[in-house]
Write a protein that holds these residues in place. Structure first.
Motif, PDB file in Angstrom:
ATOM      1  N   SER A   1     -15.014   4.125 -26.059  1.00 42.12           N
ATOM      2  CA  SER A   1     -15.220   5.422 -25.413  1.00 42.12           C
ATOM      3  C   SER A   1     -15.108   5.267 -23.901  1.00 42.12           C
ATOM      4  CB  SER A   1     -16.599   5.975 -25.772  1.00 42.12           C
ATOM      5  OG  SER A   1     -16.731   6.151 -27.163  1.00 42.12           O
ATOM      6  N   ALA A   2     -14.758   6.357 -23.239  1.00 44.64           N
ATOM      7  CA  ALA A   2     -14.746   6.365 -21.784  1.00 44.64           C
ATOM      8  C   ALA A   2     -16.178   6.427 -21.276  1.00 44.64           C
ATOM      9  CB  ALA A   2     -13.944   7.553 -21.275  1.00 44.64           C
ATOM     10  N   LEU A   3     -16.403   5.953 -20.061  1.00 45.27           N
ATOM     11  CA  LEU A   3     -17.697   6.053 -19.390  1.00 45.27           C
ATOM     12  C   LEU A   3     -17.502   6.894 -18.138  1.00 45.27           C
ATOM     13  CD1 LEU A   3     -18.942   2.368 -19.779  1.00 45.27           C
ATOM     14  CD2 LEU A   3     -19.862   4.396 -20.918  1.00 45.27           C
ATOM     15  N   LEU A   4     -17.843   8.181 -18.252  1.00 44.81           N
ATOM     16  CA  LEU A   4     -17.554   9.137 -17.192  1.00 44.81           C
ATOM     17  C   LEU A   4     -18.832   9.786 -16.672  1.00 44.81           C
ATOM     18  CD1 LEU A   4     -14.498  10.921 -18.881  1.00 44.81           C
ATOM     19  CD2 LEU A   4     -14.431   9.113 -17.152  1.00 44.81           C
ATOM     20  N   ASN A   5     -18.805  10.183 -15.411  1.00 43.25           N
ATOM     21  CA  ASN A   5     -19.933  10.940 -14.868  1.00 43.25           C
ATOM     22  C   ASN A   5     -20.052  12.272 -15.595  1.00 43.25           C
ATOM     23  OD1 ASN A   5     -20.383   8.929 -12.984  1.00 43.25           O
ATOM     24  ND2 ASN A   5     -19.313   9.982 -11.330  1.00 43.25           N
TER      25      ASN A   5
ATOM     26  N   PRO B 288     -13.732   0.475  -3.817  1.00 43.55           N
ATOM     27  CA  PRO B 288     -15.065   0.975  -3.464  1.00 43.55           C
ATOM     28  C   PRO B 288     -15.930   1.390  -4.645  1.00 43.55           C
ATOM     29  CG  PRO B 288     -13.418   2.666  -3.045  1.00 43.55           C
ATOM     30  CD  PRO B 288     -12.669   1.421  -3.439  1.00 43.55           C
ATOM     31  N   ASP B 289     -15.356   1.525  -5.835  1.00 44.27           N
ATOM     32  CA  ASP B 289     -16.112   2.056  -6.973  1.00 44.27           C
ATOM     33  C   ASP B 289     -16.538   0.954  -7.933  1.00 44.27           C
ATOM     34  OD1 ASP B 289     -15.813   5.099  -6.561  1.00 44.27           O
ATOM     35  OD2 ASP B 289     -13.760   4.349  -6.371  1.00 44.27           O
ATOM     36  N   GLY B 290     -17.702   1.138  -8.553  1.00 49.79           N
ATOM     37  CA  GLY B 290     -18.268   0.112  -9.410  1.00 49.79           C
ATOM     38  C   GLY B 290     -17.811   0.148 -10.843  1.00 49.79           C
ATOM     39  N   LEU B 291     -17.234   1.279 -11.283  1.00 48.49           N
ATOM     40  CA  LEU B 291     -16.835   1.430 -12.679  1.00 48.49           C
ATOM     41  C   LEU B 291     -15.534   2.238 -12.717  1.00 48.49           C
ATOM     42  CD1 LEU B 291     -18.033   0.681 -15.485  1.00 48.49           C
ATOM     43  CD2 LEU B 291     -18.988   2.986 -15.572  1.00 48.49           C
ATOM     44  N   LEU B 292     -14.531   1.715 -13.393  1.00 52.34           N
ATOM     45  CA  LEU B 292     -13.227   2.373 -13.437  1.00 52.34           C
ATOM     46  C   LEU B 292     -12.764   2.531 -14.878  1.00 52.34           C
ATOM     47  CD1 LEU B 292     -11.442   0.442 -10.547  1.00 52.34           C
ATOM     48  CD2 LEU B 292     -12.417   2.743 -10.441  1.00 52.34           C
ATOM     49  N   ASN B 293     -12.365   3.757 -15.231  1.00 52.13           N
ATOM     50  CA  ASN B 293     -11.802   4.056 -16.539  1.00 52.13           C
ATOM     51  C   ASN B 293     -10.275   4.104 -16.424  1.00 52.13           C
ATOM     52  OD1 ASN B 293     -14.221   5.163 -18.446  1.00 52.13           O
ATOM     53  ND2 ASN B 293     -14.592   5.724 -16.309  1.00 52.13           N
ATOM     54  N   ILE B 294      -9.592   3.385 -17.291  1.00 52.33           N
ATOM     55  CA  ILE B 294      -8.138   3.253 -17.225  1.00 52.33           C
ATOM     56  C   ILE B 294      -7.524   4.042 -18.382  1.00 52.33           C
ATOM     57  CG2 ILE B 294      -6.243   1.647 -16.946  1.00 52.33           C
ATOM     58  CD1 ILE B 294      -8.592   1.138 -15.011  1.00 52.33           C
ATOM     59  N   PHE B 295      -6.762   5.077 -18.045  1.00 56.49           N
ATOM     60  CA  PHE B 295      -6.165   5.957 -19.064  1.00 56.49           C
ATOM     61  C   PHE B 295      -4.640   5.857 -19.035  1.00 56.49           C
ATOM     62  CE2 PHE B 295     -10.233   7.962 -18.115  1.00 56.49           C
ATOM     63  CZ  PHE B 295     -10.707   8.356 -19.351  1.00 56.49           C
TER      64      PHE B 295
ATOM     65  N   ILE C 157     -10.003   6.839 -13.392  1.00 54.40           N
ATOM     66  CA  ILE C 157     -11.133   7.708 -13.068  1.00 54.40           C
ATOM     67  C   ILE C 157     -12.376   6.857 -12.816  1.00 54.40           C
ATOM     68  CG2 ILE C 157     -12.637   9.559 -13.879  1.00 54.40           C
ATOM     69  CD1 ILE C 157     -10.364  10.714 -15.406  1.00 54.40           C
ATOM     70  N   PRO C 158     -12.911   6.912 -11.589  1.00 52.56           N
ATOM     71  CA  PRO C 158     -14.117   6.134 -11.282  1.00 52.56           C
ATOM     72  C   PRO C 158     -15.365   6.811 -11.817  1.00 52.56           C
ATOM     73  CG  PRO C 158     -13.447   7.396  -9.365  1.00 52.56           C
ATOM     74  CD  PRO C 158     -12.396   7.643 -10.416  1.00 52.56           C
TER      75      PRO C 158
END
Length: 288
Positions: free
Chosen positions: A58-62, A96-103, A132-133
């Motif tokens: 699954s994606a991890l999104l805000n 700069p971002d701690g978590l990145l989702n690769i689509f 998407i960070p």
């Protein structure tokens, strides 16, 4: 292995190899191009995963972040990169971002994707990929909506490595053309072909042997090539027009079935990388 030394110590070993193969003038310039990266490998018993980094799942999104689409078709989640879990090896080279989702655009017919009338897969269209960070403290799991493909989650661990621009004969990284060869390419086959071929020809094989022996990078495991890597310079098999300008490499993914031995590099301009402007990301496909 490089994980047991500092990046500076590792670079010193790379410089020694470059000078040995290319001479002091050219070798020091090529060695100065070295960047830190991570080889990504499936987690094995007794080895700790790189945080919550994984292929698939699954994606991890805000909360409130919409799932990315291409012409109304949802993209597929190929990887989650936990940058914060990678430690200090990247130094100033980290985004700069701690978590990145690769689509990536990879719709599944079994999940309702209709081929007739659907958007054609133009591999050069930047809308085919999305980075998407997310804030690790806020991110929540989101399952892929149909007809996006679902890839089984598989955690990976990260091996610190030192990378140089790819040296694959006539398909070497064009950044090698920027090196000052001190006249060695003038009136020679190297000059008539392209200056960077000199570095590729004299260092290429030795560099790949060094990477396999010292870093476990660009190594064949069983019969399959394992190109998966985060940051650093990517290992290129083909020439890409997008690389005529400076770029930064975010991740290469080959762990999933992308076709007949295919894999994909995600890159973006240096300034966009530094400020986290992932809208400028482009996917470069190999082996399709």
């Amino acid at each position: 292995m490089m994980s047991r030394v500092s990046f500076e110590e590792a670079c010193a070993r790379v410089r020694e190899l470059c000078v040995e193969q290319l001479g002091e003038h050219v070798g020091t310039q090529v060695a100065a191009l070295a960047k830190p990266g991570f080889g990504l490998r499936p987690v094995k018993p007794g080895i700790t995963a790189a945080g919550i980094g994984r292929w698939g799942g699954s994606a991890l999104l805000n909360p409130g972040t919409p799932w990315p689409e291409h012409d109304g078709v949802p993209l597929s989640l190929f990887a989650v990169l936990d940058v914060d879990a990678l430690g200090s090896w990247l130094g100033d080279e980290r985004p700069p971002d701690g978590l990145l989702n690769i689509f990536l655009f990879d719709p599944d017919i079994k999940r309702g994707h209709v081929l007739e009338g659907s958007p054609l897969l133009d591999l050069d269209d930047p809308r085919c990929c999305r980075i998407i960070p997310a804030d690790p403290a806020l991110a929540i799991e989101q399952a892929a909506p149909a007809p996006a493909s679902i890839h089984a989650p598989e955690p990976f661990y990260a091996v610190p490595v030192v990378t140089l621009p790819s040296m694959r004969g006539v398909s070497y990284d064009p950044i090698l053309d920027t090196v000052d060869y001190g006249g060695e390419t003038e009136d020679s086959l190297y000059y008539r072909s392209a200056p960077g071929w000199l570095a590729s020809d004299r260092l290429g094989d030795a560099w790949l042997e060094f990477c396999e022996r010292e870093q476990g990078l660009y190594k064949y495991e069983d019969v399959f090539f394992s190109p998966d890597q985060a940051f650093g310079w990517p290992h290129l098999e083909n020439s890409f027009t997008q690389l005529k300008e400076p770029y930064r490499h975010l991740i290469t993914i080959g762990h999933h079935d992308l076709g007949d031995g295919g894999y994909v590099h995600f890159i973006l301009p240096p300034k966009a990388f530094r400020v986290g402007d992932y809208e400028q990301a482009v996917a470069l496909f190999e082996g399709f």
